[in-house]
Design an enzyme around this catalytic site. Sequence first.
Site, PDB file in Angstrom:
ATOM      1  N   GLU A  75       0.833  -1.205   0.000  1.00 27.27           N
ATOM      2  CA  GLU A  75       0.000   0.000   0.000  1.00 27.27           C
ATOM      3  C   GLU A  75       0.874   1.263   0.000  1.00 27.27           C
ATOM      4  O   GLU A  75       1.871   1.340   0.725  1.00 27.27           O
ATOM      5  CB  GLU A  75      -0.877   0.005   1.252  1.00 27.27           C
ATOM      6  CG  GLU A  75      -1.745   1.241   1.410  1.00 27.27           C
ATOM      7  CD  GLU A  75      -2.438   1.295   2.763  1.00 27.27           C
ATOM      8  OE1 GLU A  75      -3.503   1.932   2.836  1.00 27.27           O
ATOM      9  OE2 GLU A  75      -1.937   0.694   3.735  1.00 27.27           O
TER      10      GLU A  75
ATOM     11  N   LYS B 152      -9.877   2.828  -1.734  1.00 34.09           N
ATOM     12  CA  LYS B 152     -10.012   2.251  -0.394  1.00 34.09           C
ATOM     13  C   LYS B 152     -11.242   2.809   0.317  1.00 34.09           C
ATOM     14  O   LYS B 152     -11.429   4.026   0.413  1.00 34.09           O
ATOM     15  CB  LYS B 152      -8.743   2.554   0.409  1.00 34.09           C
ATOM     16  CG  LYS B 152      -8.683   1.914   1.786  1.00 34.09           C
ATOM     17  CD  LYS B 152      -7.343   2.269   2.431  1.00 34.09           C
ATOM     18  CE  LYS B 152      -7.193   1.713   3.823  1.00 34.09           C
ATOM     19  NZ  LYS B 152      -5.916   2.141   4.435  1.00 34.09           N
TER      20      LYS B 152
ATOM     21  N   CYS C 157      -5.385  -2.808   3.327  1.00 33.63           N
ATOM     22  CA  CYS C 157      -4.947  -2.549   4.703  1.00 33.63           C
ATOM     23  C   CYS C 157      -6.088  -2.558   5.726  1.00 33.63           C
ATOM     24  O   CYS C 157      -6.611  -3.598   6.070  1.00 33.63           O
ATOM     25  CB  CYS C 157      -4.151  -1.248   4.752  1.00 33.63           C
ATOM     26  SG  CYS C 157      -3.115  -1.060   6.226  1.00 33.63           S
TER      27      CYS C 157
END
Length: 236
Positions: A5, A83, A118
């Site tokens: 990431e 995200k 994540c």
Amino acid sequence: MVLPELWTTGAFAYEEFAARAEPLEGPTHEAMAKAASDAGVWLHAGSIPERAASEDGSGSEAPLYNTSLVYSPAGELVASYRKIHRFGFDKGEAVLMGAGTDLVTVRLPETVLGVATCYDLRFPELFRGLVDAGAQTFVVPAGWPERRRSHWTLLAQARAVENQAYILACGTAGTHAGVPQAGHSIVVDPWGEILAEAGSDEEILTVDFDPAKVATTREQFPALKDRLLGLETPRR
């Protein structure tokens, strides 16, 4: 192939996000498309700070997103994922970047990828949604801090077991903006078995796995068929 990431900036280098943000098809896209094509591989190029186009097309004052990029062996950008769950509570990514809204899957010849990033790993409903969209293998790039490494391993195994899917989770090594990173990239099979795990330093894992094991596991232990909550029409 999977990269971590926000590797172009550092996941905790908040002050770098705006300065290094780029359009979806900016310099990093060009480099990654060429890398995928040159190697002839499917490439999940981790995520970048994306600056979306503003209404006037100038890019100024446009929102930022933490956006993952997926390329085909021909170098085509086949999917991008903004995200959804941003980390930081009332600071950092949570206030500097916009939240994505779309679940993203990518159909490969051997399996269907479900894309997450994540902090998403802490939200099981996202992974259930990806399963309902056909996902069999989850790909999770991360900049996960070392002080919560035990959560990283636990959650990766939990998401694999509860969804009877593979997890390919790529964790950043080293230090980002003074924050030690967990590393420990990990591959988990649909039964929760760890097929490979890196250490805390930079490392490349090469892992063979059988995508057909997802269907076999779901047939042999059909727990997903017993779901009742969260479905539009509960099964009886």
